[in-house]
Design a protein around this motif. Structure first.
Motif, PDB file in Angstrom:
ATOM      1  N   CYS A   1       0.863  -1.187   0.000  1.00  0.00           N
ATOM      2  CA  CYS A   1       0.000   0.000   0.000  1.00  0.00           C
ATOM      3  C   CYS A   1       0.895   1.231   0.000  1.00  0.00           C
ATOM      4  O   CYS A   1       2.115   1.125   0.086  1.00  0.00           O
ATOM      5  CB  CYS A   1      -0.929   0.009   1.212  1.00  0.00           C
ATOM      6  N   SER A   2       0.268   2.422  -0.062  1.00  0.00           N
ATOM      7  CA  SER A   2       1.070   3.622  -0.231  1.00  0.00           C
ATOM      8  C   SER A   2       1.326   4.359   1.080  1.00  0.00           C
ATOM      9  O   SER A   2       1.740   5.512   1.069  1.00  0.00           O
ATOM     10  CB  SER A   2       0.400   4.546  -1.254  1.00  0.00           C
ATOM     11  N   CYS A   3       1.109   3.700   2.226  1.00  0.00           N
ATOM     12  CA  CYS A   3       1.472   4.336   3.491  1.00  0.00           C
ATOM     13  C   CYS A   3       2.987   4.475   3.563  1.00  0.00           C
ATOM     14  O   CYS A   3       3.707   3.622   3.065  1.00  0.00           O
ATOM     15  CB  CYS A   3       0.996   3.493   4.674  1.00  0.00           C
ATOM     16  N   PRO A   4       3.474   5.558   4.202  1.00  0.00           N
ATOM     17  CA  PRO A   4       4.923   5.746   4.258  1.00  0.00           C
ATOM     18  C   PRO A   4       5.605   4.739   5.187  1.00  0.00           C
ATOM     19  O   PRO A   4       5.022   4.304   6.179  1.00  0.00           O
ATOM     20  CB  PRO A   4       5.079   7.166   4.808  1.00  0.00           C
ATOM     21  N   VAL A   5       6.840   4.390   4.847  1.00  0.00           N
ATOM     22  CA  VAL A   5       7.677   3.550   5.708  1.00  0.00           C
ATOM     23  C   VAL A   5       8.531   4.484   6.551  1.00  0.00           C
ATOM     24  O   VAL A   5       9.218   5.348   6.017  1.00  0.00           O
ATOM     25  CB  VAL A   5       8.597   2.646   4.856  1.00  0.00           C
ATOM     26  N   ALA A   6       8.431   4.361   7.866  1.00  0.00           N
ATOM     27  CA  ALA A   6       9.267   5.182   8.751  1.00  0.00           C
ATOM     28  C   ALA A   6       9.342   4.497  10.095  1.00  0.00           C
ATOM     29  O   ALA A   6       8.482   3.687  10.442  1.00  0.00           O
ATOM     30  CB  ALA A   6       8.670   6.580   8.910  1.00  0.00           C
ATOM     31  N   PHE A   7      10.383   4.817  10.855  1.00  0.00           N
ATOM     32  CA  PHE A   7      10.551   4.213  12.171  1.00  0.00           C
ATOM     33  C   PHE A   7       9.830   5.079  13.202  1.00  0.00           C
ATOM     34  O   PHE A   7       9.882   6.316  13.148  1.00  0.00           O
ATOM     35  CB  PHE A   7      12.046   4.110  12.499  1.00  0.00           C
ATOM     36  N   GLY A   8       9.150   4.414  14.156  1.00  0.00           N
ATOM     37  CA  GLY A   8       8.534   5.152  15.262  1.00  0.00           C
ATOM     38  C   GLY A   8       7.305   5.926  14.830  1.00  0.00           C
ATOM     39  O   GLY A   8       6.575   5.516  13.939  1.00  0.00           O
ATOM     40  N   GLY A   9       7.055   7.050  15.465  1.00  0.00           N
ATOM     41  CA  GLY A   9       5.871   7.861  15.154  1.00  0.00           C
ATOM     42  C   GLY A   9       4.726   7.540  16.083  1.00  0.00           C
ATOM     43  O   GLY A   9       4.706   6.504  16.735  1.00  0.00           O
ATOM     44  N   GLU A  10       3.756   8.452  16.149  1.00  0.00           N
ATOM     45  CA  GLU A  10       2.564   8.226  16.965  1.00  0.00           C
ATOM     46  C   GLU A  10       1.879   6.941  16.500  1.00  0.00           C
ATOM     47  O   GLU A  10       1.709   6.731  15.292  1.00  0.00           O
ATOM     48  CB  GLU A  10       1.601   9.406  16.804  1.00  0.00           C
TER      49      GLU A  10
END
Lengths: 97, 492, 485
Positions: C25-34
C-alpha cells in the motif's frame, strides 16, 4: 476418507473457532459427507496437469513506490472494540497454541 | 405510463432526460415502493433513505446546471452489502460485522457515485456470500417476490429480489460460484458475471479471491451492459484487474445473432436433477436462438459437470478460510471477551460466524492443512486447469455456450438448509464459468410450466467476449418479450 | 574431549527495506511515530482491501539477491502464510514459499582464519507485522495482562535471507552477519539498524559429537539485537549445548530467547504442536516474471560491494588490513575517507591514521555518526596539510580537530583565531634564543662542551618563552649555530 473428531478439533483450533459439543458432532458428519463428494476428483488422471491458482493469467502487476494518504488515527481506531493509548487493546497474548 | 418503480435504469434515464420526472421523484417513488413491499420481501438490510434523497437532490442540481456526470446521472443503484460504503454500515450479512462503518468506498461504489448514481440501500445476502438461498444471512431471510414462501436464490438474493420487486431499478451483486446468475434466474431478471478482472474487487469483501467477481443485476440486458460500462475497467488498486479501459458493451448490442454458433452443453441437459419445467423452457430458448439465426451445436463439458462442484467446494473454502481470518475481534467488528487473546478470538468467531461460514472455514482450513493439501486443494487447482482446457476446446467450435442457469426453479425456504450438499448442488451449472474466469449471464426465458416460477437461460462466452454474450442475450430477450411485459413482473 | 564436538549454525535474517511506501500500500515507511497514524485499509486488513506489490521492493530484493550471488527466479510468486497473531492484521502474512525471488547464492566472509564461504539458500520478500506493547506485570509478554497493538510498521517490506548451515562457530556467525550488514548497507536498500529492528537475526544452532552423522537437536535463538550479541548469544548457546552433551544429556529442540543483560539464553514456552501455516498461492496477487533486461539493468547499477572495496583500499591506498576493515565497514565511512584522501593528495595512510584514531575517538565519545559530524573530508585534509607544512605541531592539531568537531570551523580559521601557528622565522626567534642562553649559562656551557643532549632542554626553554608557538626544528637549528663550534 471420513474426518475424525480429533481432526475436527485440530482444525477448529487452527481456524480459531470455539465449537460447542453439538457443533463438533455435526461438523464431523457434514464435513465427512462434503469431503466424500469432493474426493471424486481423486479418480481423475492429473499427471502432468499444472495447477491454476488464478482464473486469468496476468503477471508482474506492481505499483510505483509512491506515498499516498493514510487514514487518520481516529478513522483507524473508529471500529475498534477496545482502545488504549491510541492502540488496539487485546487480552494477554499467549505464545503457544 | 408504467409506474416509476417498474422502469428499468435506461428507461428512467430517458424519463429524466425528457424532464418527465426528477431524480428526487424517482427516489421518492422507490422509497415508497420499499415501504410497501420490503416488509414482506425483506431484500434491504440497511435502508439509506437520507443518503438516497440527498444524492438525488444533488443529481437534480447537476441536471439544472447542465453538469451531468453520465447519461445515468440520477438513476439510483442498490448494492449487495458486500461492497464497502464509506460512512454507511457494511456487514456482508454477518453478525461479526454488525454495525461496522467502513472508512472508504469500494471502487464500484466510487465509480457509480462519480457517474451520478444515487446510493439506494445495502441489500441482503448470504453471510460472506456463502450460500445459494440468502437464508444464510445472519439478519433475515429474503423472500422470492414471485412466491414469498420461496427463496430468491443467493448469495446476491437481496439484490435480485430488490430489482425483481421494484425496490431498485438495478443493483450490484457478486458471483463466486453462481451468486449473481442463480438468484437472477430464480427471480426472473438479468444477472451478469463478467470475465474475472473486468470489475475491480477493491472494497468488495472477499469470499474466494480467485473467483469473486462483481456484476450487475438488472431488469434487462441493456441496463446490465450500461452498468458494466460505468464501473468496469482497470483499477490500479486491484492487482488482478485486467489492464485497459471499461469495455464498450452498448455499441452493437442490437446487431443480432445471425450466424452465431451456440453450443448446448450435452452433459448439463442430461444431468440428474434438472427439473422438467426448466428443461422445457430452456429447450424453447434454444429453438428461439436458432430461429434468430444462430447455429446450434453440441459441446461437451464432462469434467465441469462431474468435478466442477468438487473443485469449487475445495478452492473457495480454502481461500475463504484465509480471507475470513481477519475477523478476530482486534481491530473492528464483534468481540466476545476471553481470558487471553486465543480465547477471545475463538469465542468471537464462534459467536460471530453462522453455521455455513463455520463449515466452509473449517473445510478450507482442513483442505489446506499439512498432509491434505496435495490431495484436496492442490488437486482441485489442477482440476481447475482441466476445466479451463475443456472450455477452450469447446470455444474452438462455438461462440457462446448455452445451458440452464439453475437445475430447478426457486425452492422453498428451509428446503435445503439441513443438507449442505443438496444446497451446493444448486450451483451445478454455474461454478464452471468462475473456475475458468469466463463471463456468463443469466437471462429470463419465461416461467416454468410446472410451477409458474421464472427460469433462467445461462450463456457463457470466452474471456473478455462480454459483447458477444450480451448481444446474444439482448436478441433473445427482445424476441421473447418477457422482460418488457407485465408477465415478467412478480405478482406483488 | 573438549574438541570432540562440532557446531552447526544456520541463520535467518530479516531486513526491512528502506522504500518510501509500504510493501502493498502507499502508506509511508518510517521508524517510530505516533501509534496507528500510518495505516490505511490495506495495511490495517480492513474488509475489502487488496494488496498491490511495490515495484521498488521487488527491485531491492533482486538487488540483494544479485549481491549475494543468487540466481534470480524467472518466475516467482507470493503465498499466504496462515497463523493468528494480533499484530498481524489479516492473520496471514503475504510471503513467498516455493517460488522465492532469489535462490542459491553465497557470501564470502572474511574471518581470522581466511575466507569462509556461506551458502545462501534463498532470499524472499514478505511484509512485516505491527508492534505489540505488553502492559501489566514486568512488561514482558509472559506475565503481562494485556497487549496494545500499533500497526504503523505493518506492511513494511521485509526481506528474509536464509543461510545454509555452513557456519561452525559463534565468531563465524558474527563475521557473517557483519559482512552481510556491510553488503546491505552498500546496496542502500535498508537502514540495517539492529537496535531499531530493521535488521533482525535468528539462528539455528546444533552441537554434536564429531563424526556423528546425525545433527543434534536444532535450537532456535532469537532476540539478538546487535552484532556483538550475535557473538555472545551463540557462544553461550554453543557452550550450553556442549556442556549438556558432556553430561550425557540431549539438548531439546526449542526456541530460546537471548537476554542482553545476563548474556544467557533461556527457553521460551515450548509450542504444544508444530505450526501448520497452510501456505497457498496468494490469489490477490499475480506471478512475478522479472525480465532478463530488468535484472541486467539492476545488476549494472550495483554499487561496489565491501569485498571489492576492501581489495581496492588495500591495493590503491596501501593500507594494512586493520585500517581497511574499519574504513570499509560502511559505505559512508569509505566514501568519507576517499573524499578526504582526494582532497589531501598525499600519503593515504596519514588520513587513515587521523580517521581511525582521533576522529573515531571523538565520534565514539560524542555518540555521533561520521556522516553527521561537522568535520568535513576537506577539513581533515587541510588540517593534515598544516601539520605536514610544519605550521602546527601534531599535538596542536589534535586540539584543532576537537575544535573543528565542535564548531565545524575550518582548521586555518581555528589556527589563526587561537594564534597557534608556529613561528619558524629565524629573526623572530633570535631574541628568545638569546634570552634562553643568557638565563641558562650552565646548560649553554654543557652544549658548548659537546654535550648535545642538553640542547633539548634549551629548546624547551625557548618554547616556553614563545608560548609553544616556536617551530622546534628551527629553534634547534639556531641553538646549534650559536653554541656548537
Amino acid at each position: 476418507m471420513p474426518i475424525d473428531r480429533a481432526a475436527v478439533d485440530h482444525v477448529a483450533r487452527l481456524a480459531r473457532i470455539a465449537l460447542t459439543e453439538e457443533e463438533r458432532e455435526r461438523m464431523q458428519a457434514e464435513l465427512s459427507v462434503i469431503l466424500a463428494h469432493a474426493e471424486r476428483i481423486a479418480a481423475l488422471d492429473l499427471d502432468g496437469v499444472e495447477p491454476s491458482a488464478h482464473a486469468i493469467e496476468l503477471t508482474d502487476v506492481m505499483r510505483p513506490d509512491e506515498v499516498g494518504e493514510c487514514l487518520s488515527r481516529d478513522e483507524a481506531l473508529a471500529n475498534a472494540p477496545a482502545v488504549e493509548d491510541g492502540r488496539f487493546a487485546v487480552p494477554r497474548i499467549i505464545e503457544d497454541a | 405510463m408504467t409506474e416509476l418503480h417498474w422502469l428499468g435504469a435506461t428507461e428512467l434515464a430517458s424519463a429524466l432526460d425528457a424532464g418527465e420526472v426528477s431524480a428526487q421523484e424517482v427516489a421518492g417513488a422507490l422509497l415508497q415502493r420499499a415501504d410497501e413491499v420490503d416488509p414482506s420481501v425483506r431484500a434491504v438490510l440497511t435502508r439509506t433513505d437520507e443518503r438516497l434523497l440527498e444524492d438525488a437532490r444533488a443529481a437534480d442540481r447537476r441536471r439544472a446546471a447542465g453538469a451531468l456526470r453520465s447519461p445515468y446521472d440520477g438513476v439510483p443503484v442498490g448494492y449487495k452489502d458486500i461492497f464497502v460504503t464509506r460512512g454507511t454500515v457494511t456487514t456482508a450479512g454477518s453478525r461479526i460485522l454488525e454495525g461496522y462503518v467502513p472508512p472508504y468506498d469500494a471502487t464500484v461504489v466510487q465509480r457509480c457515485s462519480a457517474a451520478g448514481l444515487p446510493l439506494a440501500h445495502k441489500l441482503n445476502m448470504d453471510e460472506f456470500a456463502m450460500g445459494s438461498s440468502t437464508e444464510n444471512s445472519a439478519f433475515m431471510a429474503t423472500r422470492n417476490p414471485w412466491d414469498l414462501e420461496r427463496v430468491p436464490g443467493g448469495s446476491s438474493g437481496g439484490s435480485a429480489a430488490a430489482v425483481a420487486a421494484g425496490i431498485v431499478p438495478w443493483a450490484w451483486g457478486t458471483d463466486t460460484g453462481g451468486s449473481i446468475r442463480q438468484p437472477a434466474s430464480l427471480v426472473g431478471i438479468v444477472g451478469v458475471k463478467p470475465t474475472y478482472g473486468v470489475v475491480s474487487r477493491y472494497g468488495m469483501i472477499a469470499f474466494a479471491s480467485s473467483l469473486d467477481q462483481a456484476g450487475p443485476l438488472t431488469r434487462n440486458v441493456r441496463d446490465a451492459a450500461a452498468l458494466l460500462e460505468i464501473a468496469g475497467g482497470h483499477d490500479p488498486r486491484d492487482a488482478t484487474s485486467i489492464p485497459g479501459p471499461a469495455p464498450r458493451l452498448l455499441d452493437g448490442i442490437d446487431a443480432g445473432i445471425e450466424g452465431l454458433r451456440v453450443g448446448i452443453v450435452a452433459e448439463f441437459m442430461q444431468a440428474e436433477g434438472l427439473a422438467h419445467g426448466v428443461r422445457a423452457r430452456v429447450e424453447d430458448a434454444y429453438r428461439r436462438l436458432e430461429k434468430l439465426g444462430a447455429e446450434l451445436g453440441e459441446v461437451h463439458l464432462p469434467i465441469s459437470l462431474e468435478h466442477g462442484i468438487s473443485a469449487y467446494y475445495l478452492i473457495a473454502p480454502a481461500e475463504a478460510s484465509a480471507n475470513l481470518a481477519r475477523y478476530d475481534g482486534v481491530r473492528y467488528g464483534l468481540r466476545v471477551d476471553g481470558e487471553d487473546v486465543v480465547a477471545m478470538t475463538s469465542r468471537t468467531r464462534a459467536a460471530g460466524f453462522g453455521a455455513e461460514v463455520k463449515r466452509r472455514v473449517m473445510l478450507g482450513t482442513y483442505s489446506l492443512s499439512a498432509g491434505y493439501y496435495d490431495a484436496y486443494y492442490g488437486r482441485a487447482l489442477r482440476v481447475r486447469t482441466l476445466i479451463k482446457q475443456e472450455f477452450a476446446r469447446a470455444f474452438e467450435h462455438v461462440d457462446v455456450i448455452a445451458s440452464p442457469t439453475s437445475p430447478t426453479t426457486a425452492f422453498r425456504l428451509g428446503e435445503r438448509t439441513a443438507d449442505p450438499l443438496a444446497m451446493y448442488l444448486s450451483d451445478l451449472f454455474t461454478v464452471a464459468a468462475p473456475l475458468a474466469g469466463l463471463p456468463a449471464i443469466s437471462v429470463p426465458c419465461g416461467l416454468s410450466p410446472d410451477d409458474s416460477l421464472p427460469v433462467g437461460l445461462q450463456l457463457i462466452a470466452p474471456a473478455l467476449q462480454e459483447s458477444t454474450m450480451l448481444r446474444t442475450a439482448y436478441a433473445f430477450e427482445q424476441d421473447l418479450g418477457f422482460a418488457a411485459s407485465p408477465e415478467g413482473r412478480p405478482p406483488l | 574431549m573438549s574438541d570432540a564436538f562440532e557446531t552447526t549454525i544456520g541463520l535467518e535474517i530479516h531486513v526491512e527495506l528502506a522504500t518510501a511506501s509500504k510493501m502493498f500500500c502507499s502508506c509511508p515507511v518510517a521508524f517510530g511515530g505516533e501509534p496507528n497514524t500510518r495505516t490505511c485499509p490495506v495495511c490495517l486488513g480492513l474488509p475489502g482491501a487488496l494488496p498491490v506489490p511495490n515495484r521498488k521492493a521487488v527491485e531491492y530484493t533482486i538487488r540483494i539477491g544479485l549481491a549475494l550471488n543468487c540466481r534470480i527466479a524467472e518466475r516467482a510468486g507470493f503465498h499466504r502464510k496462515n497463523y493468528f497473531y494480533p499484530d498481524m492484521p489479516k492473520n496471514y502474512q503475504i510471503s513467498q514459499y516455493d517460488e522465492p525471488l532469489c535462490v542459491r547464492g553465497h557470501v564470502d566472509v572474511p574471518t581470522e582464519d581466511g575466507v569462509l564461504r556461506v551458502g545462501i539458500t534463498r532470499v524472499h520478500l514478505e511484509e512485516d507485522t505491527g508492534k505489540s506493547v505488553h502492559v501489566g506485570g514486568s512488561g514482558r509478554i509472559a506475565d503481562s495482562d494485556r497487549s496494545l497493538e500499533d500497526f504503523n510498521r505493518a506492511g513494511t517490506p521485509l526481506v528474509e535471507i536464509v543461510s545454509e548451515p555452513d557456519i561452525h562457530s559463534a565468531e563465524q556467525a558474527r563475521a557473517f552477519v557483519s559482512e552481510l550488514r556491510a553488503i546491505l548497507a552498500s546496496l542502500g536498500v535498508s537502514d540495517v539498524r539492529m537496535e531499531e529492528g530493521s535488521l533482525r537475526v535468528d539462528a539455528n544452532v546444533s552441537v554434536r559429537p564429531v563424526g556423528e552423522g546425525e545433527h543434534g537437536a536444532k535450537v532456535e535463538v532469537k532476540n539478538m539485537n546487535s552484532i556483538r550479541s550475535v557473538g555472545r548469544a551463540l557462544q553461550y548457546e554453543e557452550a550450553r549445548q556442549r556442556d549438556a552433551l558432556r553430561r550425557g544429556e540431549m539438548p531439546t529442540q526449542e526456541t530460546r530467547h537471548f537476554d542482553e543483560r545476563t548474556g544467557r539464553t533461556s527457553a521460551m514456552r515450548t509450542k504444544e504442536f508444530a505450526f501448520d501455516y497452510r501456505y497457498f498461492p496468494e490469489p490477490d496477487l499475480v506471478p512475478l516474471t522479472p525480465s532478463r533486461a530488468w535484472v541486467e539493468e539492476i545488476a549494472a547499477r550495483l554499487p561496489e560491494l565491501p569485498a571489492a572495496r576492501r581489495a581496492r583500499f588495500a591495493a590503491d591506498y596501501a593500507l594494512p588490513a586493520a585500517d581497511v576493515a574499519v574504513l570499509t565497514a560502511s559505505p559512508e565511512v569509505a566514501r568519507w575517507f576517499e573524499e578526504a584522501v582526494a582532497a589531501y593528495g598525499g600519503e593515504p595512510k596519514r588520513i587513515a591514521n587521523w580517521v581511525t584514531g582521533d576522529l573515531f575517538g571523538l565520534l565514539n565519545d560524542a555518540g555521533v555518526e561520521l556522516t553527521e559530524a561537522k568535520v568535513t573530508p576537506a577539513g581533515l585534509a587541510a588540517l593534515v596539510r598544516l601539520v605536514d607544512a610544519g605550521r602546527i605541531s601534531g599535538k596542536q592539531a589534535k586540539g584543532v580537530l576537537q575544535a573543528m568537531f565542535d564548531s565545524g570551523a575550518e582548521p586555518e580559521a581555528i589556527v589563526a583565531e587561537r594564534g597557534l601557528e608556529q613561528v619558524s622565522d629565524e629573526a623572530a626567534l633570535q631574541g628568545a634564543v638569546d634570552e634562553a642562553i643568557a638565563a641558562n649559562p650552565d646548560a649553554a656551557d654543557k652544549v658548548r662542551a659537546g654535550n648535545l643532549n642538553t640542547i633539548g632542554f634549551l629548546v624547551g626553554q625557548v618554547m616556553r618563552r614563545t608560548g609553544g608557538r616556536a617551530d622546534p626544528r628551527v629553534v634547534n637549528e639556531l641553538l646549534r649555530r650559536k653554541l656548537v663550534p
